[in-house]
Design an enzyme around this catalytic site. Sequence first.
Site, PDB file in Angstrom:
ATOM      1  N   GLN A  16       0.834  -1.205   0.000  1.00 17.60           N
ATOM      2  CA  GLN A  16       0.000   0.000   0.000  1.00 17.60           C
ATOM      3  C   GLN A  16       0.868   1.254   0.000  1.00 17.60           C
ATOM      4  OE1 GLN A  16      -2.190   0.464   3.676  1.00 17.60           O
ATOM      5  NE2 GLN A  16      -3.713   1.775   2.744  1.00 17.60           N
ATOM      6  N   SER A  22       1.399   6.538   2.522  1.00 18.97           N
ATOM      7  CA  SER A  22       2.121   7.490   3.375  1.00 18.97           C
ATOM      8  C   SER A  22       3.385   8.011   2.706  1.00 18.97           C
ATOM      9  CB  SER A  22       2.507   6.821   4.696  1.00 18.97           C
ATOM     10  OG  SER A  22       1.367   6.296   5.320  1.00 18.97           O
ATOM     11  N   GLU A  49      -9.844  -1.510   5.257  1.00 27.10           N
ATOM     12  CA  GLU A  49      -8.753  -1.824   6.182  1.00 27.10           C
ATOM     13  C   GLU A  49      -9.295  -2.096   7.579  1.00 27.10           C
ATOM     14  OE1 GLU A  49      -5.672   1.115   6.076  1.00 27.10           O
ATOM     15  OE2 GLU A  49      -4.237  -0.174   7.096  1.00 27.10           O
TER      16      GLU A  49
HETATM   17  C1  LIG Z   1       3.859  -0.713  11.458  1.00 18.66           C
HETATM   18  C2  LIG Z   1       3.388   0.301  10.458  1.00 18.66           C
HETATM   19  C3  LIG Z   1       3.052  -0.102   9.176  1.00 18.66           C
HETATM   20  C4  LIG Z   1       2.632   0.835   8.238  1.00 18.66           C
HETATM   21  N1  LIG Z   1       2.362   0.400   6.967  1.00 18.66           N
HETATM   22  C5  LIG Z   1       2.004   1.292   6.016  1.00 18.66           C
HETATM   23  C6  LIG Z   1       1.790   0.886   4.665  1.00 18.66           C
HETATM   24  O1  LIG Z   1       1.897  -0.286   4.325  1.00 18.66           O
HETATM   25  N2  LIG Z   1       1.470   1.811   3.743  1.00 18.66           N
HETATM   26  C7  LIG Z   1       1.333   3.131   4.062  1.00 18.66           C
HETATM   27  O2  LIG Z   1       1.006   3.923   3.177  1.00 18.66           O
HETATM   28  N3  LIG Z   1       1.549   3.569   5.330  1.00 18.66           N
HETATM   29  C8  LIG Z   1       1.886   2.679   6.307  1.00 18.66           C
HETATM   30  N4  LIG Z   1       2.119   3.100   7.604  1.00 18.66           N
HETATM   31  C9  LIG Z   1       2.071   4.532   7.897  1.00 18.66           C
HETATM   32  C10 LIG Z   1       0.897   4.985   8.734  1.00 18.66           C
HETATM   33  O3  LIG Z   1      -0.258   5.043   7.959  1.00 18.66           O
HETATM   34  C11 LIG Z   1       1.280   6.353   9.319  1.00 18.66           C
HETATM   35  O4  LIG Z   1       2.350   6.159  10.209  1.00 18.66           O
HETATM   36  C12 LIG Z   1       0.130   7.002  10.029  1.00 18.66           C
HETATM   37  O5  LIG Z   1      -0.844   7.414   9.097  1.00 18.66           O
HETATM   38  C13 LIG Z   1       0.597   8.228  10.849  1.00 18.66           C
HETATM   39  O6  LIG Z   1       1.273   9.117  10.035  1.00 18.66           O
HETATM   40  P1  LIG Z   1       2.729   9.665  10.414  1.00 18.66           P
HETATM   41  O7  LIG Z   1       3.574   8.504  10.795  1.00 18.66           O
HETATM   42  O8  LIG Z   1       3.179  10.530   9.297  1.00 18.66           O
HETATM   43  O9  LIG Z   1       2.521  10.536  11.709  1.00 18.66           O
HETATM   44  P2  LIG Z   1       1.851  12.040  11.808  1.00 18.66           P
HETATM   45  O10 LIG Z   1       0.638  12.034  10.975  1.00 18.66           O
HETATM   46  O11 LIG Z   1       2.945  12.984  11.435  1.00 18.66           O
HETATM   47  O12 LIG Z   1       1.509  12.102  13.287  1.00 18.66           O
HETATM   48  C14 LIG Z   1       2.445  12.436  14.326  1.00 18.66           C
HETATM   49  C15 LIG Z   1       1.673  12.584  15.622  1.00 18.66           C
HETATM   50  O13 LIG Z   1       0.752  13.685  15.536  1.00 18.66           O
HETATM   51  C16 LIG Z   1      -0.570  13.244  15.815  1.00 18.66           C
HETATM   52  N5  LIG Z   1      -1.528  13.963  14.965  1.00 18.66           N
HETATM   53  C17 LIG Z   1      -1.488  14.094  13.608  1.00 18.66           C
HETATM   54  N6  LIG Z   1      -2.549  14.785  13.165  1.00 18.66           N
HETATM   55  C18 LIG Z   1      -3.303  15.085  14.264  1.00 18.66           C
HETATM   56  C19 LIG Z   1      -4.542  15.783  14.462  1.00 18.66           C
HETATM   57  N7  LIG Z   1      -5.230  16.280  13.426  1.00 18.66           N
HETATM   58  N8  LIG Z   1      -5.017  15.882  15.720  1.00 18.66           N
HETATM   59  C20 LIG Z   1      -4.342  15.361  16.778  1.00 18.66           C
HETATM   60  N9  LIG Z   1      -3.148  14.695  16.652  1.00 18.66           N
HETATM   61  C21 LIG Z   1      -2.643  14.559  15.402  1.00 18.66           C
HETATM   62  C22 LIG Z   1      -0.565  11.767  15.489  1.00 18.66           C
HETATM   63  O14 LIG Z   1      -1.595  11.075  16.152  1.00 18.66           O
HETATM   64  C23 LIG Z   1       0.829  11.361  15.957  1.00 18.66           C
HETATM   65  O15 LIG Z   1       0.831  11.160  17.348  1.00 18.66           O
HETATM   66  C24 LIG Z   1       2.524   2.199   8.578  1.00 18.66           C
HETATM   67  C25 LIG Z   1       2.851   2.589   9.877  1.00 18.66           C
HETATM   68  C26 LIG Z   1       3.275   1.677  10.801  1.00 18.66           C
HETATM   69  C27 LIG Z   1       3.616   2.163  12.178  1.00 18.66           C
END
Ligand SMILES: Cc1cc2nc3c(=O)[nH]c(=O)nc-3n(C[C@H](O)[C@H](O)[C@H](O)COP(=O)(O)OP(=O)(O)OC[C@H]3O[C@@H](n4cnc5c(N)ncnc54)[C@H](O)[C@@H]3O)c2cc1C
Length: 395
Positions: A129, A132, A247
Amino acid sequence: MRFTPQDEQFRAEVREWLKANLTGEFAGLRGAGGPGREHERHDERLAWNRHLAAAGWTCLGWPAEHGGRGATLTRQVIFYEEYAQADAPARVSIVGEELLGPTLLAFGTPDQQQRFLPPIRAVRELWCQGYSEPGAGSDLANVATRAALDGDDWVINGQKIWTSLAHLADWCFVLARTEAGSRRGGGLSYLLVPMDQPGITVRPIRQMTGTAEFNEVFFDDARTDKANVVGEVNDGWKVAMATLGFERGTAFLAQQIAFQREVSDLIEVAHKNGATAEAAIRQELADAYVGVQIMKYNGLRMLTKLVKTGVLGPESSIGKLYWSSWHRRLGEIAMHVLGTDGLLVEGEPGGEYALNELERTFMVSRSETIYAGASEIQRNIIGERVLGLPREPRA
Ligand SMILES: Cc1cc2nc3c(=O)[nH]c(=O)nc-3n(C[C@H](O)[C@H](O)[C@H](O)COP(=O)(O)OP(=O)(O)OC[C@H]3O[C@@H](n4cnc5c(N)ncnc54)[C@H](O)[C@@H]3O)c2cc1C
């Protein structure tokens, strides 16, 4: 909510099949794979998954014309419950089977369905997928990877991150900006892209578990056929959101079975190492057990709603928030039970190391409150869409 006699018969059939087939070459696969352990016995698990497929135990909910059984949601949950009960190995094709497959059934053209669904069902092609990016996680509409038409091909440039199992996948569904100058959800398209090509570089990201299950994926003039766009060009946001809906599908409703086993195993360890002599630990273990019961009955409540209305609705956020927080807490309790032993791993300093089951739970569970919608995002959904509270201010 009651299971009908026919459902119970189906349950018995699944149980018997698993009992008869998780034997011989597959006997040693019980419990293999899953988060933090995806590297384990991949080829054997692939063979097991193909064995499941040959017997019609993949894509149960798909219509018969696409090789499924047209199974009801209840039967799908029953299958996953029995699968967890048997401690069968983690499946290798979840992304294709549960995310892309249903998306193609809903939005794909007949040609796309004919080309892509059979190899997903037979576990001949694995998917990842590509959503991100470094600047687009919770705020997915910020996607910057772009694609432009060049003759009969889309040409893709940009970077994805955290792409689970990209190193093993044959194909990736990629959310990319196809309308130059567009912003947010507008101007995005949902592209199906082959992984094995010079324009794609996959770099594994090593996790604190010591294993590498997700990756950075770089697109440098990567190509895919013009026809490989799902839904309308520039209208991929709708398709991408539908995939996220799938999902939160049915498999998690059966998760409490595996969680129950983890609690029982932890209690056994605590008995053996004397940790149950401590009142605080006894209380934590009792709390963990209560949590499993809550998940069990909340799961049945959600299933009832699904069966009656066909949709999970924003309430599904309660389930995700609850199980992920509960599991993270269980990892912490496991560390309390292990005491200082939990600080030790097998291996050389700075080199490869092997975690035991409880250490792995402690570490892997930290990721569960992040993926598939972080806890803060789930709380926003519950606040705004379930409780009708004022909207969170947007930056
Ligand atoms: C084990 C694992 C597997 C994954 N696999 C995939 C995959 O196969 N394909 C893919 O595309 N992605 C994948 N991901 C990514 C996942 O979708 C993202 O990590 C997730 O969407 C969070 O985005 P970020 O890591 O950029 O954190 P951010 O969005 O930058 O968030 C950072 C922090 O800010 C908080 N935050 C953000 N926005 C808000 C808001 N509006 N209000 C309050 N708090 C907020 C979040 O909760 C978090 O604590 C995976 C992640 C993990 C951990």
